[in-house]
Design an enzyme around this catalytic site. Structure first.
Site, PDB file in Angstrom:
ATOM      1  CG  ASP A   6      -2.913  25.882 -45.342  1.00  0.00           C
ATOM      2  OD1 ASP A   6      -2.595  24.874 -46.020  1.00  0.00           O
ATOM      3  OD2 ASP A   6      -2.187  26.360 -44.451  1.00  0.00           O
ATOM      4  CG  PHE A   7      -7.513  20.948 -46.703  1.00  0.00           C
ATOM      5  CD1 PHE A   7      -8.464  20.421 -45.847  1.00  0.00           C
ATOM      6  CD2 PHE A   7      -7.943  21.592 -47.856  1.00  0.00           C
ATOM      7  CE1 PHE A   7      -9.822  20.530 -46.135  1.00  0.00           C
ATOM      8  CE2 PHE A   7      -9.292  21.708 -48.160  1.00  0.00           C
ATOM      9  CZ  PHE A   7     -10.231  21.179 -47.287  1.00  0.00           C
ATOM     10  CB  SER A  11      -5.434  22.689 -37.925  1.00  0.00           C
ATOM     11  OG  SER A  11      -4.554  23.731 -38.305  1.00  0.00           O
ATOM     12  CE1 TYR A  81      14.226  24.355 -52.676  1.00  0.00           C
ATOM     13  CE2 TYR A  81      12.808  22.754 -53.751  1.00  0.00           C
ATOM     14  CZ  TYR A  81      13.504  23.183 -52.625  1.00  0.00           C
ATOM     15  OH  TYR A  81      13.475  22.440 -51.467  1.00  0.00           O
ATOM     16  CG  LEU A  89       1.346  22.544 -51.944  1.00  0.00           C
ATOM     17  CD1 LEU A  89      -0.080  22.020 -51.943  1.00  0.00           C
ATOM     18  CD2 LEU A  89       1.743  23.024 -53.332  1.00  0.00           C
ATOM     19  CG  ASP A  90       4.225  24.591 -45.909  1.00  0.00           C
ATOM     20  OD1 ASP A  90       4.794  24.099 -46.896  1.00  0.00           O
ATOM     21  OD2 ASP A  90       4.533  24.284 -44.742  1.00  0.00           O
ATOM     22  NE  ARG A  91      10.573  25.401 -48.081  1.00  0.00           N
ATOM     23  CZ  ARG A  91      11.694  24.824 -48.493  1.00  0.00           C
ATOM     24  NH1 ARG A  91      11.688  23.544 -48.858  1.00  0.00           N
ATOM     25  NH2 ARG A  91      12.818  25.512 -48.550  1.00  0.00           N
ATOM     26  CB  THR A 114       4.827  20.002 -38.464  1.00  0.00           C
ATOM     27  OG1 THR A 114       3.419  20.159 -38.255  1.00  0.00           O
ATOM     28  CG2 THR A 114       5.225  18.573 -38.166  1.00  0.00           C
ATOM     29  CB  THR A 166      15.660  14.069 -16.856  1.00  0.00           C
ATOM     30  OG1 THR A 166      16.675  13.298 -16.209  1.00  0.00           O
ATOM     31  CG2 THR A 166      15.497  13.579 -18.290  1.00  0.00           C
TER      32      THR A 166
END
EC number: 2.7.1.33
Length: 235
Positions: A6-7, A11, A81, A89-91, A114, A166
């Site tokens: 997995d690219f 990472s 969909y 692709l990760d999904r 992310t 803050t």
């Protein structure tokens, strides 16, 4: 032996599987390590998911006999969909991993990377879609980048509801805001789908797993498991 790669955005992750059985995982490895891993194990099958490298670049690194994940590849579930060609692709891999863990069940996959992605597959193996929102670090960076004076804050386990500086206020707003978002989204999906399983994965899953009210299953290797499931479906 299967080699799963997995690219990702931040990472490279890889895993070795013997059929459906996970042998070993590798996180944050270099391309040099990846090439060595492939040569040493001489995998029978190899599947790649990449959002950062083209198929040509990957082929130059690892050879030509590679299965590349895409929405047009035969998948073990039906995609409902509107724009499957834009589906991450990760999904796709995460949903296949959810099938591996909880076959023929309603499952919500929450990937805390992310971005936060929410993905739903039902008990009839139909993928319905989900949602995308900013991830933890993205929220901190956006507050810093889109304002003149707010500092860039790193996540920490030390935060309160009422911030008295803050820094504390940013920590409260971002982290408590994410907790409330995730809890609320889970509640809405639970109202819509009976006997819903919740799987959480991604780099920030460990940070949030004990802060979410719902009963969740944390699967750090879900995407790699899903890629292997898709590989086995295609060979």
């Amino acid at each position: 032996m299967n080699l799963i790669i997995d690219f990702g955005n931040t990472s490279i992750k890889a895993a070795l599987f013997d059929g459906p059985r996970l042998i070993e995982t590798y996180t944050g490895i270099s391309t040099e390590h990846l090439i060595k891993l492939s040569k040493e194990n001489n995998p029978e099958y190899l599947i790649v998911s990449s959002v950062t490298k083209s198929q040509l670049e990957v082929s130059n690194l690892l050879g030509a006999d590679i299965i590349y994940l895409s929405s047009s590849l035969p998948l073990p579930f039906q995609i409902n969909y509107k724009t499957p060609q834009t589906l991450g692709l990760d999904r796709i891999a995460g949903i296949a991993g959810a099938q591996e863990l909880f076959p023929n069940q309603n499952v919500l996959v929450i990937d805390l990377g992310t971005c936060i992605t929410y993905d739903l597959i039902d008990s009839k193996n139909v993928y319905h879609g989900g949602g995308i929102s900013p991830g933890l670090k993205m929220r901190f960076k956006s507050l810093h980048n889109f304002t003149a004076k707010l500092p860039l804050i790193e996540p920490t386990n030390e935060f309160e509801l009422i911030g008295q500086s803050t820094k504390e206020s940013i920590l409260s707003g971002v982290i408590n805001g994410m907790i409330s978002e995730i809890d609320g989204i889970i509640r809405m999906y639970t109202d819509k789908f009976a006997h819903l399983r919740i799987i959480m994965c991604g780099g920030d899953a460990k940070f949030f797993e004990n802060r979410i009210k719902a009963n969740i299953f944390v699967a750090p290797e879900l995407v790699l498991m899903g890629l292997n499931r898709i590989l086995l479906y295609n060979v």
